[in-house]
Design a protein around this motif. Structure first.
Motif, mmCIF file in Angstrom:
data_model
loop_
_atom_site.group_PDB
_atom_site.id
_atom_site.type_symbol
_atom_site.label_atom_id
_atom_site.label_comp_id
_atom_site.label_asym_id
_atom_site.label_seq_id
_atom_site.Cartn_x
_atom_site.Cartn_y
_atom_site.Cartn_z
ATOM 1 N N TRP A 219 0.860 -1.191 0.000
ATOM 2 C CA TRP A 219 0.000 0.000 0.000
ATOM 3 C C TRP A 219 0.887 1.228 0.000
ATOM 4 C CZ3 TRP A 219 -1.301 -3.077 4.722
ATOM 5 C CH2 TRP A 219 -0.446 -2.805 5.797
ATOM 6 N N GLY A 220 0.318 2.379 -0.300
ATOM 7 C CA GLY A 220 1.082 3.622 -0.310
ATOM 8 C C GLY A 220 1.052 4.264 1.069
ATOM 9 N N GLY A 221 2.231 4.675 1.551
ATOM 10 C CA GLY A 221 2.291 5.342 2.850
ATOM 11 C C GLY A 221 2.825 4.448 3.948
ATOM 12 N N GLY A 240 -3.247 4.819 -5.792
ATOM 13 C CA GLY A 240 -4.078 3.945 -4.952
ATOM 14 C C GLY A 240 -4.632 2.783 -5.754
ATOM 15 N N GLU A 241 -5.075 3.064 -6.961
ATOM 16 C CA GLU A 241 -5.596 1.995 -7.826
ATOM 17 C C GLU A 241 -4.502 1.006 -8.209
ATOM 18 O OE1 GLU A 241 -8.017 2.641 -11.258
ATOM 19 O OE2 GLU A 241 -8.930 4.414 -10.351
ATOM 20 N N GLN A 247 -2.150 -5.853 -5.590
ATOM 21 C CA GLN A 247 -2.636 -6.867 -4.634
ATOM 22 C C GLN A 247 -3.489 -7.928 -5.345
ATOM 23 O OE1 GLN A 247 -4.427 -5.689 -0.968
ATOM 24 N NE2 GLN A 247 -2.971 -4.044 -0.560
ATOM 25 N N ALA A 248 -4.321 -7.475 -6.288
ATOM 26 C CA ALA A 248 -5.164 -8.438 -7.017
ATOM 27 C C ALA A 248 -4.292 -9.396 -7.829
ATOM 28 C CB ALA A 248 -6.135 -7.697 -7.919
ATOM 29 N N ALA A 249 -3.206 -8.868 -8.393
ATOM 30 C CA ALA A 249 -2.301 -9.728 -9.174
ATOM 31 C C ALA A 249 -1.616 -10.743 -8.262
ATOM 32 C CB ALA A 249 -1.270 -8.874 -9.903
ATOM 33 N N MET A 281 -8.447 -3.190 0.856
ATOM 34 C CA MET A 281 -7.461 -4.282 0.813
ATOM 35 C C MET A 281 -8.034 -5.462 0.026
ATOM 36 S SD MET A 281 -4.415 -3.973 2.309
ATOM 37 C CE MET A 281 -3.897 -5.648 2.642
ATOM 38 N N VAL A 282 -7.269 -5.957 -0.937
ATOM 39 C CA VAL A 282 -7.672 -7.173 -1.661
ATOM 40 C C VAL A 282 -7.166 -8.389 -0.886
ATOM 41 C CG1 VAL A 282 -7.413 -8.462 -3.808
ATOM 42 C CG2 VAL A 282 -7.590 -5.959 -3.864
#
Lengths: 573, 123
Positions: A219-221, A240-241, A247-249, A281-282
């Motif tokens: 994630w960012g941050g 963000g996307e 994460q989906a990958a 979160m994915v």
């Protein structure tokens, strides 16, 4: 196959550049390549006596141009009408020839056919069935895949991907006119990546575990400073996307057997709260086999986590946005693969999906459920901490071991265990499906596969044991177990299965010869505690069959061992 | 400035003379050739890797470079020159060097040949 696999390149063009990349690009495993006589594909496929076969190659790449190997496709390129049936007939005839070599090599690779991207074909008509060149090309490639599908050690590689990756440098006329090389070097470089990944797949050296950092990687941050509400993850934000898609990958890779873990410098509770509660979160905790989230050295944490998961460091890919942490892990744990990682978050997904380290020769239900199995292991370990002794804990598991003989249905999983298991592996034989079947078919040999179940669920087909009878003794040739079930008395149960069989044959002794590799010390450690008598000089463990090798009390065998059909007269002496 | 009225061979000769060792043009071209060598060396074992030196012999009795490597180098140089200078040169034709010296004899002769072709292509 050993560390330096031998490749035979069979081609109707000069393909030595591929051999050059495979031998010299510094990637593992090493490959030494030789070329079959130029433009004699049909002769080399048909005749196993040709001199190029004398070096006993481990594998072969058969790479042809469609217009050279299929006379009907040459006419298609010449804008002549050709019946589809004729095209497919030519493909079938070629596939017949290809099938000849599957007994000569462990692995055969056949790149799909391509035509030069500069060739416009029929333009508006090019996808039209019965006319178009592009349409005909698709048909012959599909037919190639379908006809070769039944050959277990032959795989078709997608050459179109190499052409696309090479872009406008894919074809170079100078190379063709000067040296009969139809493709630019970039195409061969991409091909070398896939060929090497295929070798890794069949030799069991593909990676299995991705260990991830959290902050600015997943994630960012920085979650510890900003709180999980403020992380860049999803929303109307390009970065963000990108993290969500990354994460989906990662999650998609778990569907083909890759396992995920976390090593992060963070406060554990804060990080876990973010994983469970952030709405975008994915990946959730159930998607991770394990984690080490604290302020200790990442290399140490990584090694601890890998050990907890009963995997080897050579199974691991470590992904971290921080180049200093990457350098630290590379230096401390050279077996771990640490890819360079882009600074640009929008490239995370494509970089991940382009990594050539997770190719497996087959994928089955056990692979697809691997993460669930690790989660169940975590539950088991939690239950372990809730009871007193190890014995007590094992008794609470209700472990059942199903014993299966080798069948067509379980053969792919058996071959996978043979070729992917490194740590708990007595002799580390690498055999194809065909070779396993052939070996097990001998009348003096017996082969079992075991499936392990307990109250937490089904761990799947996770153990193999084979014996070979010679005179009054039986040798345990293969003793292979997935690290997932280590330490649950399955090891002893497998020895019991083999020893019980030998007793039924009224043999005097059963023994196992340990063949050391750089990775199979866990197998030795078990055998040293197994009760078998060890002769260090010959690395042989022996059991006197006048006494029963007991099945552990905490394990229920689900299938009675059959009285063997073996004919004593057929036993080798 | 070279007059467009001059015959092609004469123009190339003049351009070639302008590309002598130590000039900025010469140094840029040799760096481009070295980049091409890096690419080709990825395919070669350590003992056969091409040395990045003007004296590296490419063709002739004293050369240990095989013909496919020379071809790969030619193509890599053509591509690098196109990327860097935006001009298409045809090294495969190899008929442009003044005098009888083979342009592929060594890296120095190749630099001179490439420089003259770049000059000609820019006219």
């Amino acid at each position: 196959m050993n560390a330096q696999s031998k490749l035979l390149l069979i081609s109707d063009f000069t393909a030595d550049t591929l051999a050059g990349y495979l031998a010299n690009d510094g990637e593992s495993p090493g490959v030494s390549a030789a070329s079959a006589p130029f433009n004699q594909v049909r002769q080399v496929l048909a005749d196993g006596g040709q001199s190029c076969w004398r070096q006993s190659p481990d594998f072969a790449v058969v790479w042809t141009r469609p217009e050279a190997i299929l006379p009907s496709f040459a006419r298609v390129l010449d804008y002549q009408p050709v019946a589809t049936e004729k095209l497919l007939q030519d493909v079938d005839e070629y596939c017949e020839r290809l099938s000849n070599i599957t007994d000569r090599v462990r692995l055969a690779l056949v790149p799909t056919w391509v035509t030069p991207s500069y060739h416009r074909g029929y333009g508006i008509l090019d996808m039209k069935p019965g006319i178009g060149i592009a349409n005909a090309l698709m048909k012959i490639n599909l037919r190639l895949c379908e006809k070769l599908e039944g050959l277990q050690n032959l795989y078709v590689l997608n050459a179109q991907k190499w052409i696309e990756a090479a872009g406008k440098r894919a074809f170079d006329a100078s190379l063709w006119y000067m040296a009969k090389v139809p493709f630019g070097s970039e195409v061969f470089k991409e091909a070398a990546k896939d060929v090497r990944a295929a070798v890794r797949a069949v030799t069991g050296s593909a990676r299995k575990l991705i260990i991830l950092d959290l902050d600015d990687t997943l994630w960012g941050g920085t979650v510890g400073e900003e709180g999980w509400n403020s992380l860049r993850l999803g929303g109307h934000d390009a970065v963000g996307e990108a993290f969500v898609e990354f994460q989906a990958a990662l999650k998609s890779l778990t569907h083909r057997g890759v396992v995920l873990g976390i090593v992060s410098k963070n406060d554990e509770n804060t990080a876990l709260e973010a994983i469970e509660n952030h709405p975008e979160m994915v990946l959730r905790l159930a998607d991770f086999a394990g984690w080490r989230i604290n302020w200790a050295d990442k290399a140490q944490n990584l090694a601890d986590l890998v050990s907890e998961l009963n995997l080897g460091l050579q199974s691991v890919v470590f992904i971290d946005n921080d180049p200093i942490e990457r350098a630290r892990v590379r230096e401390a744990l050279p077996e771990v693969l640490v890819p360079d990682w882009p600074a640009k978050q929008t490239l995370f997904k494509s970089t991940l999906l382009n990594l050539p380290y997770f190719d497996y020769a087959s994928i089955n239900k056990e692979d697809r459920d691997r993460t669930k199995m690790y989660v169940r292991d975590r539950d088991r370990q939690t239950s372990k901490s809730e009871v007193g002794s190890l014995e007590e804990w094992l008794n609470t598991l209700d472990t059942r071991v199903e014993v299966h003989e080798l069948t067509d249905a379980n053969l792919p999983r058996v071959a996978q265990l043979f070729n992917k298991t490194n740590q708990f592996n007595l002799s580390t034989r690498r055999l194809t499906d065909k070779e396993i079947q052939k070996w097990a078919a001998a009348p003096n040999r017996k082969f079992w596969a075991v499936r392990v179940l307990d109250r937490f669920g089904d761990s799947g087909l996770t153990g193999l044991v084979s014996v070979e009878v010679s005179g009054s003794r039986a040798r345990i040739v293969d003793f292979i177990m997935s690290c997932r079930v280590m330490g649950r008395k399955i090891e002893e149960t497998m020895l019991h299965i083999a020893a019980r069989y030998a007793q039924l044959l009224e043999l005097e002794q059963i023994y196992a010869r340990y063949i050391p590799t750089s990775k199979n010390a866990p197998c030795l450690e078990f055998l040293e505690k197994s009760g078998f008598v060890y002769d260090e000089e010959t690395r042989t463990f022996r059991w006197d069959l006048h006494q029963i090798y007991p099945c552990p009390d905490c394990v229920e065998l689900q299938e009675k061992l059959r009285v063997p059909e073996i004919e004593p007269a057929l036993c080798l002496t | 400035v070279i007059s467009k009225a001059l015959p092609s061979a004469t123009k190339q000769r003049i351009l070639f003379q302008q590309s002598v060792e130590g000039t900025p043009m010469h140094d840029q071209v040799i760096q481009t050739l070295y980049a091409a060598i890096d690419e080709v060396n990825e395919q070669l074992p350590d003992q056969r890797k091409l040395k990045k030196s003007p004296q590296t012999v490419l063709i002739g009795a004293s050369s240990s470079v095989d013909s496919l490597t020379v071809v790969n180098l030619i193509v890599a140089v053509e591509q690098k020159i196109e990327e860097k200078y935006g001009v298409v040169i045809n090294l495969a034709a190899a008929d442009g060097l003044p005098g009888s010296e083979n342009p592929f004899k060594d890296l120095e002769t190749l630099v001179q040949h490439v420089s003259s072709l770049i000059g000609a292509a820019r006219q």
